[in-house]
Design a protein around this motif. Structure first.
Motif, short mmCIF file in Angstrom:
data_model
loop_
_atom_site.label_atom_id
_atom_site.label_comp_id
_atom_site.label_asym_id
_atom_site.label_seq_id
_atom_site.Cartn_x
_atom_site.Cartn_y
_atom_site.Cartn_z
N GLN A 287 0.75 -1.26 0.03
CA GLN A 287 0.08 -0.04 -0.21
C GLN A 287 0.85 1.27 -0.13
OE1 GLN A 287 -3.13 -0.39 -0.57
NE2 GLN A 287 -2.86 -2.51 -0.57
N ALA A 291 1.10 4.01 -3.16
CA ALA A 291 0.66 5.80 -2.94
C ALA A 291 1.93 6.37 -3.35
CB ALA A 291 0.48 5.66 -1.62
N ASP A 305 -5.94 0.64 -13.52
CA ASP A 305 -6.73 1.53 -12.58
C ASP A 305 -6.38 1.08 -11.13
OD1 ASP A 305 -7.64 3.13 -14.46
OD2 ASP A 305 -9.75 1.81 -14.63
N PRO A 306 -6.30 1.88 -10.05
CA PRO A 306 -6.19 1.46 -8.71
C PRO A 306 -7.09 0.37 -8.27
CG PRO A 306 -5.91 3.82 -8.92
CD PRO A 306 -6.61 3.50 -10.10
N ASP A 308 -7.89 -0.09 -5.10
CA ASP A 308 -8.60 0.63 -3.94
C ASP A 308 -9.39 -0.22 -2.81
OD1 ASP A 308 -7.60 3.15 -4.61
OD2 ASP A 308 -9.38 3.57 -5.87
N MET A 309 -8.68 -1.24 -2.46
CA MET A 309 -9.38 -2.20 -1.61
C MET A 309 -8.25 -2.57 -0.43
SD MET A 309 -11.39 -5.07 -3.73
CE MET A 309 -10.40 -5.02 -5.06
N SER A 310 -8.95 -2.31 0.54
CA SER A 310 -8.00 -3.14 1.81
C SER A 310 -7.76 -4.53 1.71
CB SER A 310 -8.97 -2.92 3.23
OG SER A 310 -9.86 -3.89 3.31
#
Length: 341
Positions: A287, A291, A305-306, A308-310
């Motif tokens: 992560q 970033a 594309d990201p 965007d998930m934990s």
């Protein structure tokens, strides 16, 4: 006599308790050893198995991200491309590797698709792996030649429903992400197409531009130059959200085809049983890497594309996808193909 009769059960109980105590000590020793190894991890290079050839998105994206992770962990990631059986060859090798954090699997949606499309995949995507992190989403775009005079997905669906013969759709194989998306779109839109197999995107794109192939679902990066110069018309993107590379092109769900979306994801996995301390440390490092502006910029140039998930959300997404694919293959009648190991 009575004392000796009572003594034997007592002795047996003590013997049984002794065995249980020894077993508990052994289990505690194993757990303690695993924790000690996790605390010392990583003290040697980490091997990453990849199911596709060098140069593919499944290979390039993990290399970009893990290069930064390696700097933070102070270790090297060694990549090994094990190609074959729709990704099952690499997955099987990773599933049976020691769960010590030194063998990982960098893969894609193929991990969840293969068990439903090839015979004897040899692994369970839920039971045999621990999801670490989603690395990105590779959106596909449905394209058609301008000569077809179709500029909207609804027009293509209408033509597919009424055409005397099924329209032709290019694919690189049963169970590929573009085929799964098309299966979902056909189910939602109430039409059928004829799959035409190609070795790869370049050949399929060429046939689409000439009009010999009716339409094709392509990775956006491969189709983008031809969309920009007007040789292909984009009708929809596959994901649950619009792609940053084609922000003006709507998703198939936005265009009215419910539950037709399909996210072709990239992710990193560890063998089941890998200590959570290692998994969590890897996730945090990934992560941090994702970033970084330099990493984000490199992924953007690849039209990634990201995710965007934990980590927890990624694991739940995988679980739901397995259930969804099982249902889809039943509805469409997709049968596992026998492929060489």
């Amino acid at each position: 006599m009575r004392l000796s009769e009572d003594a034997e059960p007592i002795a047996m109980r003590m013997q049984r308790m002794s065995r249980l105590f020894i077993s508990a000590l052994a289990a505690a020793a194993i757990i303690a050893g695993a924790r000690a190894n996790a605390a010392d991890w990583p003290n040697k290079p980490i091997h990453v198995l990849v199911p596709l050839t060098p140069g593919s998105a499944v290979d390039i994206v993990p290399r970009i991200v893990l290069e930064e992770v390696g700097k933070e962990l102070g270790q090297t990631f060694v990549f090994e491309n094990r190609v074959g059986a729709s990704g099952a060859l690499a997955a099987r090798a990773a599933a049976t590797a020691p769960s010590d954090g030194y063998t990982l699997l960098a893969t894609s949606s193929a991990l969840t698709i293969a068990p439903y499309t090839i015979a004897n995949a040899g692994y369970d995507p839920i039971k045999d792996f621990v999801p670490i992190s989603g690395l990105g989403i590779v959106p596909n775009v449905l394209v058609i030649a301008p000569s077809k005079n179709i500029t909207a997905l609804s027009d293509l669906v209408a033509k597919a429903r009424t055409a005397p013969a099924p329209l032709t759709f290019g694919t690189i194989g049963i169970g590929s992400p573009m085929t799964v998306w098309m299966d979902r779109l056909q189910t939602s839109g109430g039409f059928t197409v004829q799959n035409v197999m190609f070795r790869g995107a370049p050949e399929a794109l060429t046939e689409t531009m000439t009009g010999r192939l009716d339409f094709y679902s392509s990775p956006i990066l491969a189709a983008l130059p031809f969309i920009r110069d007007g040789r292909l018309v984009p009708l929809a993107v596959s994901g649950s959200q619009r792609s940053a590379a084609l922000p003006d092109v709507a998703t198939s769900v936005e265009l009215g085809y419910a539950a037709s979306d399909y996210n072709f994801w990239l992710g990193l996995f560890a063998p089941a049983g890998t200590p959570p301390e290692i998994v969590n440390r890897l996730d945090r490092a990934i992560q941090t890497a994702l970033a970084k502006p330099a990493v984000a910029a490199r992924l953007k140039t690849l039209a990634i594309d990201p995710a965007d998930m934990s980590r927890e959300a990624f694991a739940e997404y995988i679980r739901k996808e397995v259930v969804s694919l099982a249902s889809l293959t039943k509805r469409t009648g997709t049968a596992p193909n026998s492929q060489p190991n």
